[in-house]
Design a protein around this motif. Structure first.
Motif, PDB file in Angstrom:
ATOM      1  N   ARG A  93       5.350  10.952  -3.812  1.00  0.00           N
ATOM      2  CA  ARG A  93       5.834   9.940  -2.805  1.00  0.00           C
ATOM      3  C   ARG A  93       5.535   8.571  -2.591  1.00  0.00           C
ATOM      4  O   ARG A  93       6.103   7.772  -2.288  1.00  0.00           O
ATOM      5  N   LEU A 107       6.718   4.240  -5.220  1.00  0.00           N
ATOM      6  CA  LEU A 107       7.065   2.907  -5.062  1.00  0.00           C
ATOM      7  C   LEU A 107       5.965   1.952  -5.683  1.00  0.00           C
ATOM      8  O   LEU A 107       6.004   0.779  -5.388  1.00  0.00           O
ATOM      9  N   MET A 145       0.051   5.583   0.804  1.00  0.00           N
ATOM     10  CA  MET A 145      -0.808   6.312   1.618  1.00  0.00           C
ATOM     11  C   MET A 145      -0.616   7.957   1.671  1.00  0.00           C
ATOM     12  O   MET A 145       0.524   8.228   1.860  1.00  0.00           O
ATOM     13  N   TYR A 188      12.574   8.885  -0.872  1.00  0.00           N
ATOM     14  CA  TYR A 188      12.599   7.881   0.438  1.00  0.00           C
ATOM     15  C   TYR A 188      12.532   6.467   0.593  1.00  0.00           C
ATOM     16  O   TYR A 188      13.327   5.683   0.802  1.00  0.00           O
ATOM     17  N   GLY A 189      11.426   6.145  -0.091  1.00  0.00           N
ATOM     18  CA  GLY A 189      11.132   4.901   0.055  1.00  0.00           C
ATOM     19  C   GLY A 189      11.888   4.083  -1.086  1.00  0.00           C
ATOM     20  O   GLY A 189      12.285   3.049  -0.613  1.00  0.00           O
ATOM     21  N   ILE A 225       0.985  -1.290  -0.029  1.00  0.00           N
ATOM     22  CA  ILE A 225      -0.053   0.016   0.033  1.00  0.00           C
ATOM     23  C   ILE A 225       0.828   1.174   0.102  1.00  0.00           C
ATOM     24  O   ILE A 225       2.091   1.143   0.313  1.00  0.00           O
ATOM     25  N   LEU A 241      15.102   3.267   0.922  1.00  0.00           N
ATOM     26  CA  LEU A 241      14.717   2.163   1.794  1.00  0.00           C
ATOM     27  C   LEU A 241      14.824   0.966   1.100  1.00  0.00           C
ATOM     28  O   LEU A 241      15.231  -0.274   1.498  1.00  0.00           O
ATOM     29  N   ARG A 242      14.483   0.772  -0.150  1.00  0.00           N
ATOM     30  CA  ARG A 242      14.591  -0.233  -0.866  1.00  0.00           C
ATOM     31  C   ARG A 242      15.832  -0.529  -1.515  1.00  0.00           C
ATOM     32  O   ARG A 242      16.009  -1.613  -2.488  1.00  0.00           O
TER      33      ARG A 242
END
Lengths: 265, 388
Positions: B161, B165, B94, B113-114, B92, B117-118
């Protein structure tokens, strides 16, 4: 802006000058050439500064005080940050109770706390060790740490951490990437302020020193009972300068507003 | 053979993002904020959870996000049970009501940012960040600080943002509520556009019925923790199943009534007169003689006619014109029918014999259009600030 009456203006100036007066006297006396603490100085000399810097007892006390202050500020700030974070996110209802516990060291006379601390440390078998002093300093400084950290954390939108989690961050990662940088000034305030308090603490520390360890302010106190040497004035001036620099740094990086804002409600 | 297999694999990939909500309830202590919600959201749908504040729509969104767990029932995404699956592991994205942009990051850093992280490779990350900044219409603004952006631009950053992803589901919690009308309209169109391009399932929470009907494929009307009705916006408008839904979606004329006879036709007694309705007019309850009820008619289902008029097959009521308001192509006529205020809306050029304010008239409607509901219960009525 309202103008002050000449009388209150004069009183105000006198009052403000009177506050740091003892420091000016110590400052003057430290440059005295004679063998007694004297103000105004009769002759000028740097001999007491040379003595302060060459006598290993002073160097060791300054070193001890600095590292104890550093460890205390880091540990107490970490504890406050985690406590404030936990209560704000998971248990906002216990905040009032927690604050009461955290601020309680402010209500008790430090001499009583010294007695209590020595009893506790004796039970733990750590009287006369740096651990005992650090533990006591944490208790004394925690109110001054919790407030700025809590104020900083409270102003952070709780959805920021959820947003980071939705994007895949673990809670710890979100704390590190998002929350810590946003709370930076509150955390720096806590670090510097608790460091200053720890560096200057005498009353409770006096109960906990041992033959192996003493801090600078306690060393000054012990020394003056035997010998009112002007070296004390020189040491005191150095200690004032260290504290003063820390406060200037604090004002520069974070401002002092965290102590003006209320952390409750 | 191989082709068929590949075909079916890609079909499967195209349909990710379905949500099945089965008998989900959520309670806090003794308060049940959601009760027995059943909802199947097909992949690629733009679905709106619509209802007054406190109806449970945000709670449902937070359950899908995994911020909270259901007290009963289960939520599955693409057939996978989500109970106990942490937010981080759900497919998901959001957009939060207050956006929750990271204030210490630039626009591009927020979007990246996401991906960071990946551990996305730098070149690919750069390219995807640029693509999504372009997609939301912020080309060239990657280096801006968040504080330098306008409300609408912040909105677009929040969207980029989340979408960068490529989640199969995007949850949106009243993201437009803080914006002014004009900007809101623009962003509604942009949202719809982006959703159609990406085919991501959107679950959009709002309390604004106009917004809901404008942008959604499916509207879920909620109140007091219950799902009232699920359907396409036009279907919900045309055939609301409850009085609550009728009142919440679109404008409504309500005539308080009492049932005097139930069959074969319903005989109704109102302050505006007596008339009969087909038995099929009754919705969601079986009327019995003596029951209180409410007759509902949309403003465009009413016709205003001169006093002498009579149209076969139409129900005619005596009325008085209170005022008329011409809004471009539409004319709104305020009427007093018996003791009830009503509104009729018609095309301005269809209003062949405009009656002046204060004059007597006839109001007519097709009895097949009328709907008869049981009156709202007290707790439902409170959502509209009334007391039944």
């Amino acid at each position: 802006m309202r103008t002050m009456s000449p009388l209150s203006r004069t009183l105000g100036i006198v009052f403000l000058l009177a506050l740091p007066l003892p420091i000016f006297i110590v400052f003057g006396a430290s440059f005295n050439g004679s063998a007694y603490i004297q103000f105004p100085p009769e002759s000028y000399s740097l001999r007491w500064y040379i003595e302060a810097f060459t006598d290993p007892r002073w160097a060791r006390a300054v070193g001890t005080s600095l590292w104890i202050a550093a460890v205390t500020s880091v540990v107490v700030t970490t504890i406050s940050f985690l406590a404030a974070y936990f209560t704000l996110r998971y248990a906002p209802k216990i905040n009032t109770l927690l604050e009461l516990a955290i601020f309680s060291p402010l209500f008790f006379p430090h001499a009583c706390m010294g007695v209590a601390a020595v009893a506790l440390m004796a039970k733990l078998g750590i009287v006369g060790t740096p651990g005992a002093i650090i533990l006591a300093h944490i208790i004394v400084t925690v109110p001054f740490s919790y407030r700025p950290v809590h104020v900083a954390l409270r102003s952070v939108d709780p959805d920021l951490i959820r947003a980071a989690e939705v994007m895949g961050a673990s809670e710890l990662r979100a704390l590190k990437d998002i929350i810590l940088p946003i709370c930076r000034s509150g955390i720096l305030t806590s670090l510097l302020f608790t460091g200053i308090i720890s560096f200057d603490e005498v009353t409770v520390t006096m109960f906990l020193i041992g033959p192996e360890i003493t801090t600078l302010p306690v060393q000054i106190f012990t020394f003056i009972q035997d010998d009112a040497s002007p070296v004390l004035a020189a040491i005191s001036t150095i200690s004032v300068i260290i504290t003063f620099l820390a406060i200037v740094l604090l004002e520069r990086v974070a401002g002092l507003t965290f102590f003006v804002q209320r952390s409750g409600s | 053979m191989t082709t068929t297999l590949n075909q079916s694999v890609s079909d499967v990939q195209n349909v990710t993002g379905s949500i099945d909500i089965a008998s989900v309830s959520k309670s806090y202590g003794d308060t049940e904020v959601l009760s027995n919600v059943n909802l199947n959201i097909p992949a690629g749908n733009f679905l709106t959870l619509l209802g007054p504040s406190g109806c449970g729509k945000t709670t449902l969104l937070r359950l899908i996000a995994g911020f909270i767990e259901p007290s009963k029932g289960k939520i599955a995404i693409d057939g996978r049970d989500m109970n106990g699956v942490p937010t981080q592991k759900r497919p998901i994205g959001m957009v939060f009501q207050n956006l929750a942009l990271f204030p210490h990051f630039s626009v591009a850093e927020n979007v990246a940012y996401g991906l960071k992280l990946r551990k996305t490779p730098a070149a690919e990350m750069q390219q995807r960040v640029d693509r999504f900044i372009d997609l939301v219409g912020l080309s060239g603004m990657g280096d801006r600080r968040i504080a330098q952006l306008s409300g609408g631009q912040k909105q677009r950053v929040a969207l980029a943002r989340s979408l960068v992803l490529e989640p199969s589901i995007l949850l949106l919690d009243e993201p437009l509520s803080a914006l002014d009308m004009q900007l809101r309209k623009q962003l509604q169109i942009a949202l719809k556009d982006i959703q159609q391009k990406l085919k991501t399932t959107f679950v959009f929470v709002t309390h604004d019925q106009e917004e809901a009907t404008m942008i959604s494929d499916t509207v879920v009307v909620m109140s007091n923790g219950h799902v009232q009705q699920v359907g396409a916006p036009q279907d919900i408008y045309a055939s609301p199943e409850t009085l609550f839904v009728s009142k919440f979606i679109g404008e409504l004329n309500e005539i308080p009534a009492r049932v005097t006879d139930t069959g074969p036709h319903l005989s109704i007694d109102t302050a505006a007169g007596q008339f009969t309705l087909p038995a099929s007019a009754a919705r969601g309850f079986a009327p019995r003689t003596g029951d209180a009820a409410v007759i509902c008619l949309r403003p465009e289902q009413l016709k205003v006619l001169p006093t002498g008029a009579n149209v076969a097959g139409q129900t005619m009521l005596d009325a008085r014109v209170v005022s008329r308001l011409v809004i471009g192509p539409l004319t709104r006529v305020s009427l007093r029918v018996g003791e009830t205020d009503m509104i009729a809306v018609m095309m301005t050029d269809a209003d062949t014999a405009p009656l002046p304010s204060g004059s007597a008239c006839k109001v007519s409607f097709n009895p097949d259009h009328a709907r008869l509901f049981a009156p709202l219960s007290d707790d439902m009525a409170s959502a509209f600030g009334e007391h039944a």
